[in-house]
Design a protein around this motif. Structure first.
Motif, PDB file in Angstrom:
ATOM      1  N   TYR A  41       0.807  -1.232   0.000  1.00  0.00           N
ATOM      2  CA  TYR A  41       0.000   0.000   0.000  1.00  0.00           C
ATOM      3  C   TYR A  41       0.836   1.275   0.000  1.00  0.00           C
ATOM      4  O   TYR A  41       0.298   2.371   0.112  1.00  0.00           O
ATOM      5  CB  TYR A  41      -0.926  -0.001   1.216  1.00  0.00           C
ATOM      6  CG  TYR A  41      -1.994  -1.057   1.129  1.00  0.00           C
ATOM      7  CD1 TYR A  41      -3.178  -0.832   0.444  1.00  0.00           C
ATOM      8  CD2 TYR A  41      -1.793  -2.303   1.707  1.00  0.00           C
ATOM      9  CE1 TYR A  41      -4.147  -1.818   0.342  1.00  0.00           C
ATOM     10  CE2 TYR A  41      -2.755  -3.304   1.615  1.00  0.00           C
ATOM     11  CZ  TYR A  41      -3.929  -3.050   0.930  1.00  0.00           C
ATOM     12  OH  TYR A  41      -4.876  -4.030   0.837  1.00  0.00           O
ATOM     13  N   ASN A  42       2.166   1.107  -0.101  1.00  0.00           N
ATOM     14  CA  ASN A  42       3.063   2.267  -0.103  1.00  0.00           C
ATOM     15  C   ASN A  42       2.798   3.188   1.091  1.00  0.00           C
ATOM     16  O   ASN A  42       2.790   4.422   0.963  1.00  0.00           O
ATOM     17  CB  ASN A  42       2.919   3.064  -1.409  1.00  0.00           C
ATOM     18  CG  ASN A  42       3.387   2.271  -2.604  1.00  0.00           C
ATOM     19  OD1 ASN A  42       4.411   1.587  -2.545  1.00  0.00           O
ATOM     20  ND2 ASN A  42       2.638   2.343  -3.700  1.00  0.00           N
ATOM     21  N   VAL A  43       2.551   2.571   2.238  1.00  0.00           N
ATOM     22  CA  VAL A  43       2.303   3.345   3.460  1.00  0.00           C
ATOM     23  C   VAL A  43       3.569   4.097   3.829  1.00  0.00           C
ATOM     24  O   VAL A  43       4.679   3.568   3.741  1.00  0.00           O
ATOM     25  CB  VAL A  43       1.873   2.404   4.605  1.00  0.00           C
ATOM     26  CG1 VAL A  43       1.746   3.173   5.909  1.00  0.00           C
ATOM     27  CG2 VAL A  43       0.550   1.732   4.252  1.00  0.00           C
ATOM     28  N   SER A  44       3.404   5.333   4.234  1.00  0.00           N
ATOM     29  CA  SER A  44       4.561   6.170   4.564  1.00  0.00           C
ATOM     30  C   SER A  44       5.294   5.652   5.790  1.00  0.00           C
ATOM     31  O   SER A  44       4.731   4.941   6.627  1.00  0.00           O
ATOM     32  CB  SER A  44       4.103   7.611   4.826  1.00  0.00           C
ATOM     33  OG  SER A  44       3.336   7.674   6.009  1.00  0.00           O
ATOM     34  N   VAL A  45       6.556   6.030   5.879  1.00  0.00           N
ATOM     35  CA  VAL A  45       7.374   5.645   7.033  1.00  0.00           C
ATOM     36  C   VAL A  45       6.757   6.190   8.321  1.00  0.00           C
ATOM     37  O   VAL A  45       6.783   5.544   9.369  1.00  0.00           O
ATOM     38  CB  VAL A  45       8.818   6.175   6.864  1.00  0.00           C
ATOM     39  CG1 VAL A  45       9.635   5.897   8.118  1.00  0.00           C
ATOM     40  CG2 VAL A  45       9.474   5.554   5.640  1.00  0.00           C
ATOM     41  N   LEU A  46       6.163   7.398   8.242  1.00  0.00           N
ATOM     42  CA  LEU A  46       5.538   8.009   9.416  1.00  0.00           C
ATOM     43  C   LEU A  46       4.374   7.163   9.930  1.00  0.00           C
ATOM     44  O   LEU A  46       4.255   6.902  11.127  1.00  0.00           O
ATOM     45  CB  LEU A  46       5.042   9.416   9.069  1.00  0.00           C
ATOM     46  CG  LEU A  46       4.322  10.184  10.192  1.00  0.00           C
ATOM     47  CD1 LEU A  46       5.264  10.391  11.374  1.00  0.00           C
ATOM     48  CD2 LEU A  46       3.797  11.515   9.675  1.00  0.00           C
ATOM     49  N   LEU A  47       3.527   6.700   9.002  1.00  0.00           N
ATOM     50  CA  LEU A  47       2.375   5.889   9.396  1.00  0.00           C
ATOM     51  C   LEU A  47       2.818   4.528   9.935  1.00  0.00           C
ATOM     52  O   LEU A  47       2.226   4.002  10.879  1.00  0.00           O
ATOM     53  CB  LEU A  47       1.433   5.694   8.211  1.00  0.00           C
ATOM     54  CG  LEU A  47       0.040   5.125   8.531  1.00  0.00           C
ATOM     55  CD1 LEU A  47      -0.666   6.004   9.557  1.00  0.00           C
ATOM     56  CD2 LEU A  47      -0.802   5.012   7.267  1.00  0.00           C
ATOM     57  N   ILE A  48       3.869   3.979   9.349  1.00  0.00           N
ATOM     58  CA  ILE A  48       4.429   2.723   9.859  1.00  0.00           C
ATOM     59  C   ILE A  48       4.941   2.933  11.278  1.00  0.00           C
ATOM     60  O   ILE A  48       4.793   2.079  12.150  1.00  0.00           O
ATOM     61  CB  ILE A  48       5.571   2.218   8.948  1.00  0.00           C
ATOM     62  CG1 ILE A  48       5.005   1.730   7.616  1.00  0.00           C
ATOM     63  CG2 ILE A  48       6.357   1.114   9.627  1.00  0.00           C
ATOM     64  CD1 ILE A  48       4.105   0.513   7.736  1.00  0.00           C
ATOM     65  N   GLY A  49       5.536   4.112  11.505  1.00  0.00           N
ATOM     66  CA  GLY A  49       6.000   4.438  12.855  1.00  0.00           C
ATOM     67  C   GLY A  49       4.855   4.501  13.842  1.00  0.00           C
ATOM     68  O   GLY A  49       4.974   4.045  14.997  1.00  0.00           O
ATOM     69  N   VAL A  50       3.730   5.073  13.393  1.00  0.00           N
ATOM     70  CA  VAL A  50       2.540   5.138  14.248  1.00  0.00           C
ATOM     71  C   VAL A  50       2.058   3.729  14.576  1.00  0.00           C
ATOM     72  O   VAL A  50       1.725   3.411  15.726  1.00  0.00           O
ATOM     73  CB  VAL A  50       1.412   5.947  13.548  1.00  0.00           C
ATOM     74  CG1 VAL A  50       0.112   5.831  14.336  1.00  0.00           C
ATOM     75  CG2 VAL A  50       1.818   7.400  13.391  1.00  0.00           C
ATOM     76  N   TYR A  51       2.021   2.859  13.549  1.00  0.00           N
ATOM     77  CA  TYR A  51       1.620   1.468  13.767  1.00  0.00           C
ATOM     78  C   TYR A  51       2.548   0.788  14.770  1.00  0.00           C
ATOM     79  O   TYR A  51       2.105   0.069  15.668  1.00  0.00           O
ATOM     80  CB  TYR A  51       1.630   0.696  12.451  1.00  0.00           C
ATOM     81  CG  TYR A  51       1.588  -0.804  12.650  1.00  0.00           C
ATOM     82  CD1 TYR A  51       0.407  -1.432  13.047  1.00  0.00           C
ATOM     83  CD2 TYR A  51       2.731  -1.583  12.478  1.00  0.00           C
ATOM     84  CE1 TYR A  51       0.370  -2.798  13.250  1.00  0.00           C
ATOM     85  CE2 TYR A  51       2.693  -2.954  12.682  1.00  0.00           C
ATOM     86  CZ  TYR A  51       1.520  -3.550  13.077  1.00  0.00           C
ATOM     87  OH  TYR A  51       1.491  -4.906  13.289  1.00  0.00           O
ATOM     88  N   SER A  52       3.863   1.031  14.619  1.00  0.00           N
ATOM     89  CA  SER A  52       4.833   0.421  15.535  1.00  0.00           C
ATOM     90  C   SER A  52       4.585   0.869  16.973  1.00  0.00           C
ATOM     91  O   SER A  52       4.684   0.064  17.909  1.00  0.00           O
ATOM     92  CB  SER A  52       6.264   0.785  15.115  1.00  0.00           C
ATOM     93  OG  SER A  52       6.529   0.311  13.816  1.00  0.00           O
ATOM     94  N   MET A  53       4.272   2.159  17.144  1.00  0.00           N
ATOM     95  CA  MET A  53       3.986   2.680  18.481  1.00  0.00           C
ATOM     96  C   MET A  53       2.724   2.032  19.054  1.00  0.00           C
ATOM     97  O   MET A  53       2.682   1.655  20.229  1.00  0.00           O
ATOM     98  CB  MET A  53       3.811   4.200  18.423  1.00  0.00           C
ATOM     99  CG  MET A  53       5.072   4.953  18.070  1.00  0.00           C
ATOM    100  SD  MET A  53       6.313   4.925  19.388  1.00  0.00           S
ATOM    101  CE  MET A  53       5.557   6.066  20.545  1.00  0.00           C
ATOM    102  N   ILE A  54       1.693   1.901  18.217  1.00  0.00           N
ATOM    103  CA  ILE A  54       0.449   1.270  18.670  1.00  0.00           C
ATOM    104  C   ILE A  54       0.711  -0.177  19.089  1.00  0.00           C
ATOM    105  O   ILE A  54       0.244  -0.648  20.129  1.00  0.00           O
ATOM    106  CB  ILE A  54      -0.627   1.321  17.567  1.00  0.00           C
ATOM    107  CG1 ILE A  54      -1.067   2.763  17.325  1.00  0.00           C
ATOM    108  CG2 ILE A  54      -1.839   0.460  17.939  1.00  0.00           C
ATOM    109  CD1 ILE A  54      -1.982   2.937  16.132  1.00  0.00           C
ATOM    110  N   ASN A  55       1.507  -0.866  18.270  1.00  0.00           N
ATOM    111  CA  ASN A  55       1.799  -2.270  18.549  1.00  0.00           C
ATOM    112  C   ASN A  55       2.654  -2.416  19.805  1.00  0.00           C
ATOM    113  O   ASN A  55       2.397  -3.277  20.651  1.00  0.00           O
ATOM    114  CB  ASN A  55       2.516  -2.901  17.348  1.00  0.00           C
ATOM    115  CG  ASN A  55       2.776  -4.377  17.539  1.00  0.00           C
ATOM    116  OD1 ASN A  55       1.878  -5.124  17.926  1.00  0.00           O
ATOM    117  ND2 ASN A  55       3.983  -4.805  17.283  1.00  0.00           N
TER     118      ASN A  55
END
Length: 412
Positions: free
Chosen positions: A242-256
């Motif tokens: 989905y070409n998710v941005s690095v920023l959004l991946i970072g948000v996911y990592s924080m949530i996880n």
């Protein structure tokens, strides 16, 4: 008297939780400080891989080795020795020795943290509660471990940002492990090891190999951990598909890391104890849930769907997988293993249950390399479904055994 006993139990629980949050920081220092480690120790990617693979081999067979002594030597000795051993080895690591010495250091890390520490840690946590409390105990243990783990990592990151050298991070981790080892020795109570040779010959702990209950628990852990290994690939899945941005991946990592990981364990433990009245039955629910989530992940029209919808399924997968990881050993109490060999049972279950570490990451990575794009991930999700199906079959027999043990206990 009862309140004093409860206070003592809570103190022991906190010490065990904190010590687990620190004992693996040095063996897995690359998880946070990969590049600084590579530069400080002058290592190539291949050399780091070789060090970790050799350490993993010794860790896996270290679980087997611990079968012999885990029920013979008190946790008051084993846990402090493991923590102090990791700390002293870490101090030597901070001198930045040569490559071949580093291999020896990581072998020592694996023996201290996995062979000496982990099986007796699980046994100690298990013994803090009865069979009706195992889900909550392991759930809150995993949450507390994650919280302390996070605090320690942030302190190490701050130290590294100020002093600009990995040497001080290594010393910080090492001294923390030694301090926890001393506190563990002071707080932990002495076990009664197996002493009577007439009742327990030298091979008594290896009798655990013949117990069907142990193999069922181990198989349950094996399938659950193989599924958990797949969680690593959710972030690259979102990025690559989905070409998710690095920023959004970072948000996911924080949530996880700070949300799901810390809440999934206690919530799963609560459901296991209160809703399902059995951690084994909770695993049945989890395996079925994983199958459904993975089917949706495969069937979704990925080219014509919002990433937010996919994100919901990814979060669901993370929540279920993390709750399963937190409760891996909770069924051990339900199957009624004799306390004299419970440590050996945990060691054998660890050897089998954690063996996906040896091949799963290679298997999953190889699939993604061979089959590019969404096809590779669909195959990966299908393999996770296969592990869940095998887990269901094993779990069905495990539930039968736990029901039988409970009915026998009720009669007695």
């Amino acid at each position: 008297m009862k309140s004093e006993k409860n206070i003592k139990k809570y103190i022991i629980f906190i010490i065990l939780t904190m010590s687990t949050g620190i004992v693996y920081k040095l063996p897995y220092i690359q998880d946070v400080f990969y590049i600084p480690m590579q530069k400080s120790l002058n290592l190539t990617h291949t050399q780091i891989g070789n060090i970790l693979s050799i350490a993993g081999f010794f860790s896996t067979f270290g679980f087997l080795g611990s079968i012999y002594f885990i029920d013979r030597i008190s946790k008051k000795i084993l846990i402090p020795c493991a923590l102090i051993g990791v700390g002293i080895t870490g101090i030597y690591l901070s001198t930045f020795p040569s490559y071949y010495v580093l291999i020896l250091i990581w072998i020592l890390f694996s023996l201290f943290s996995d062979m000496l520490y982990w099986p007796v840690l699980v046994k100690s946590v298990k013994n803090l509660g009865n069979s009706n409390e195992q889900g909550r105990i392991f759930g809150f243990f995993e949450a507390g471990r994650g919280l302390f783990d996070t605090v320690i990592v942030f302190m190490a990151l701050y130290l590294f940002s100020r002093l600009k050298s990995l040497k001080y991070v290594m010393l910080f981790y090492s001294i923390s492990a030694i301090i926890m080892g001393i506190l563990a020795f002071i707080v932990l109570e002495k076990d009664d090891p197996i002493r009577k040779k007439k009742e327990h010959n030298s091979s008594v702990n290896f009798e655990v190999v013949k117990l069907k209950e142990v193999w069922l628990v181990a198989g349950n852990i094996f399938c659950a951990y193989a599924i958990y290994c797949g969680l690593t690939y959710t972030m690259p899945f979102l990025q690559n598909t989905y070409n998710v941005s690095v920023l959004l991946i970072g948000v996911y990592s924080m949530i996880n890391q700070y949300g799901i990981k810390m809440l999934a364990g206690p919530f799963g433990g609560y459901l296991a104890d209160k809703k399902f009245k059995s951690s084994s039955k909770y695993f049945r629910f989890s395996f079925i849930s994983i199958i459904l989530v993975m089917i949706f992940m495969i069937a979704l029209p990925h080219k014509n769907i919002s990433v937010n919808i996919v994100f919901i399924f990814v979060i669901a997968f993370a929540a279920i997988a993390n709750s399963m990881k937190a409760l891996l050993f909770a069924p051990m109490q339900e199957v009624g293993i004799d306390e004299n060999i419970s440590g050996a049972a945990i060691s054998l279950a660890s050897f089998i249950g954690y063996s996906p570490l040896v091949f799963c990451y290679s298997l999953y990575g190889n699939i993604l390399d061979r089959f590019e794009g969404i096809l590779g991930y669909k195959i990966l999700f299908s393999i996770i479904i296969a592990f869940a199906l095998v887990g269901l079959l094993i779990n069905k027999k495990l539930i039968k055994v736990t029901k039988l043990k409970k009915s026998i206990n009720n009669i007695v």
